[in-house]
Design an enzyme around this catalytic site. Sequence first.
Site, PDB file in Angstrom:
ATOM      1  CE  LYS A   2      54.984  48.336  57.328  1.00 19.29           C
ATOM      2  NZ  LYS A   2      56.100  48.166  56.436  1.00 19.29           N
ATOM      3  CE  LYS A  62      54.610  51.002  59.667  1.00 14.58           C
ATOM      4  NZ  LYS A  62      55.917  51.631  60.613  1.00 14.58           N
ATOM      5  CB  VAL A  71      50.706  59.485  51.311  1.00 12.55           C
ATOM      6  CG1 VAL A  71      49.243  58.598  51.119  1.00 12.55           C
ATOM      7  CG2 VAL A  71      52.002  58.215  51.500  1.00 12.55           C
ATOM      8  CG  ASP A 108      58.379  49.018  58.933  1.00 11.66           C
ATOM      9  OD1 ASP A 108      57.616  50.112  59.035  1.00 11.66           O
ATOM     10  OD2 ASP A 108      58.187  48.249  58.214  1.00 11.66           O
TER      11      ASP A 108
HETATM   12  N1  LIG Z   1      55.258  57.497  51.748  1.00  9.89           N
HETATM   13  C1  LIG Z   1      54.921  55.888  51.715  1.00  9.89           C
HETATM   14  O1  LIG Z   1      54.978  55.243  50.891  1.00  9.89           O
HETATM   15  C2  LIG Z   1      53.871  55.497  52.945  1.00  9.89           C
HETATM   16  C3  LIG Z   1      53.397  54.248  52.810  1.00  9.89           C
HETATM   17  C4  LIG Z   1      52.603  53.810  53.750  1.00  9.89           C
HETATM   18  C5  LIG Z   1      52.259  54.561  54.967  1.00  9.89           C
HETATM   19  N2  LIG Z   1      52.771  55.980  54.749  1.00  9.89           N
HETATM   20  C6  LIG Z   1      52.530  56.746  55.991  1.00  9.89           C
HETATM   21  O2  LIG Z   1      51.482  58.088  55.209  1.00  9.89           O
HETATM   22  C7  LIG Z   1      51.975  59.017  56.215  1.00  9.89           C
HETATM   23  C8  LIG Z   1      52.375  60.138  55.429  1.00  9.89           C
HETATM   24  O3  LIG Z   1      53.641  59.860  54.638  1.00  9.89           O
HETATM   25  P1  LIG Z   1      54.501  60.812  53.479  1.00  9.89           P
HETATM   26  O4  LIG Z   1      55.492  59.883  52.923  1.00  9.89           O
HETATM   27  O5  LIG Z   1      53.317  61.116  52.648  1.00  9.89           O
HETATM   28  O6  LIG Z   1      55.006  61.853  54.365  1.00  9.89           O
HETATM   29  P2  LIG Z   1      55.561  63.161  53.895  1.00  9.89           P
HETATM   30  O7  LIG Z   1      55.727  63.154  52.543  1.00  9.89           O
HETATM   31  O8  LIG Z   1      56.674  63.630  54.689  1.00  9.89           O
HETATM   32  O9  LIG Z   1      54.316  64.305  53.907  1.00  9.89           O
HETATM   33  C9  LIG Z   1      53.804  64.898  55.046  1.00  9.89           C
HETATM   34  C10 LIG Z   1      52.965  66.185  54.921  1.00  9.89           C
HETATM   35  O10 LIG Z   1      52.271  66.297  55.881  1.00  9.89           O
HETATM   36  C11 LIG Z   1      52.693  68.165  56.285  1.00  9.89           C
HETATM   37  N3  LIG Z   1      53.055  68.059  57.574  1.00  9.89           N
HETATM   38  C12 LIG Z   1      54.076  67.374  58.499  1.00  9.89           C
HETATM   39  N4  LIG Z   1      53.889  67.826  59.622  1.00  9.89           N
HETATM   40  C13 LIG Z   1      52.865  68.652  59.575  1.00  9.89           C
HETATM   41  C14 LIG Z   1      52.557  69.546  61.045  1.00  9.89           C
HETATM   42  N5  LIG Z   1      52.937  69.309  62.172  1.00  9.89           N
HETATM   43  N6  LIG Z   1      51.260  70.185  60.561  1.00  9.89           N
HETATM   44  C15 LIG Z   1      50.812  70.215  59.334  1.00  9.89           C
HETATM   45  N7  LIG Z   1      51.158  69.472  58.277  1.00  9.89           N
HETATM   46  C16 LIG Z   1      52.329  68.967  58.449  1.00  9.89           C
HETATM   47  C17 LIG Z   1      53.767  68.133  55.190  1.00  9.89           C
HETATM   48  O11 LIG Z   1      53.731  69.531  55.020  1.00  9.89           O
HETATM   49  P3  LIG Z   1      54.795  70.195  53.838  1.00  9.89           P
HETATM   50  O12 LIG Z   1      54.344  69.563  52.559  1.00  9.89           O
HETATM   51  O13 LIG Z   1      54.490  71.768  53.973  1.00  9.89           O
HETATM   52  O14 LIG Z   1      56.297  69.907  54.139  1.00  9.89           O
HETATM   53  C18 LIG Z   1      53.632  67.274  54.227  1.00  9.89           C
HETATM   54  O15 LIG Z   1      52.575  67.847  53.172  1.00  9.89           O
HETATM   55  C19 LIG Z   1      52.980  58.515  57.304  1.00  9.89           C
HETATM   56  O16 LIG Z   1      52.157  58.316  58.525  1.00  9.89           O
HETATM   57  C20 LIG Z   1      53.615  57.439  56.614  1.00  9.89           C
HETATM   58  O17 LIG Z   1      54.068  56.673  57.598  1.00  9.89           O
HETATM   59  C21 LIG Z   1      53.535  56.282  53.605  1.00  9.89           C
END
Ligand SMILES: NC(=O)c1ccc[n+]([C@@H]2O[C@H](COP(=O)([O-])OP(=O)(O)OC[C@H]3O[C@@H](n4cnc5c(N)ncnc54)[C@H](OP(=O)(O)O)[C@@H]3O)[C@@H](O)[C@H]2O)c1
Length: 326
Positions: A202, A103, A14, A198
Amino acid sequence: MKRVRIALLGCGTVGSGLVELLARERRRILARHDVHLVIERILVRDVAKARRYVDRRLLTTSAVEAIDRECDVVVELVGGVHAAGAYVRRAIAQRRDVVTANKALLAACGAELFADARAAGVSIGFDASVCGGVPLINVLQRGLAGDSVESVRGIVNGTCNFILTRMEDGMTFVDALRIAQERGFAEAEPEFDVDGWDAAQKMRIVAAVAFDRPVVEEHVSGIRNVTPEWIGRARLGGNVIRLVASAKLTPFGVAIRVEPRELDANDPLACVREENNAVVIRSRAVGELTLTGKGAGAMPTAAAVLADVIAIGTATAAVRAQEAIA
Ligand SMILES: NC(=O)c1ccc[n+]([C@@H]2O[C@H](COP(=O)([O-])OP(=O)(O)OC[C@H]3O[C@@H](n4cnc5c(N)ncnc54)[C@H](OP(=O)(O)O)[C@@H]3O)[C@@H](O)[C@H]2O)c1
């Protein structure tokens, strides 16, 4: 023109979508909303990782540096509860507005975070935390602010909907789940999705936004008991099976239900296929309102995050203008 400085925490699916979307939309946002959005810092775990569209000079592994540096909005896209919770608490303590898509964090400690934010005089935008690109929270908070919501029911878990529509096409549960996992929208451990939790999480957020009443009843069952025979029987009658999540006002409070239901072909939820989401809101003055779209994915979710950032930016600009006049 108002300059809004963003500290972006997390640049994964995201977060990188947000960077790309902002690069594409920045000029239009400035022209239409008079808000110039600038990313000041991007918090990640690994600065060496390849990231498209990202100015590497903005990357940091220090949350303190990202949050404490002069900024107006902290966008939390790290995910999980522990680290993300600590970052959001720090942002609120520094009197930054917050936008999150998390969430799980809101489910675990939303009440405490919203109370802290109120006390600090900052806001938390969380439209992206439910149904990704479908602006459900914003419609409930703003679009229907003048009306009384009676019920919300919908397809809010893309993984389950994908599996059920593939089973309609003759695939087994196991094969459909495997394809969803290969395409990256079902978790390696899918229990939270397929058992309905999940969707229930929501609906708890939806209920908190839509109603001023406590949740007094919750029933959750997932899609494991949906058999090809049930789907076939429904089909003979022109019906489909969908995992329907609902939150409804009762005389005692809010009742939440998540369960597979047989839907008539004319139901607005019946034509929702694959990993899409849809929600039907019933309110006293408006009647029935249906929202359909992508419930997850980099760009749809980033669009919901960006809308919250713009809302905060324009609200802050209005307050500053009033202060200047006064
Ligand atoms: N993906 C979806 O379609 C979607 C939809 C709705 C909501 N969401 C929500 O959006 C949020 C992000 O999801 P995502 O899918 O984008 O996750 P993701 O792809 O796993 O990305 C997480 C990011 O956070 C960084 N990170 C993780 N732990 C960290 C920490 N302890 N300290 C600093 N940085 C950290 C990671 O760094 P690195 O890049 O260096 O690993 C990465 O850049 C979540 O809460 C998810 O539930 C996601």
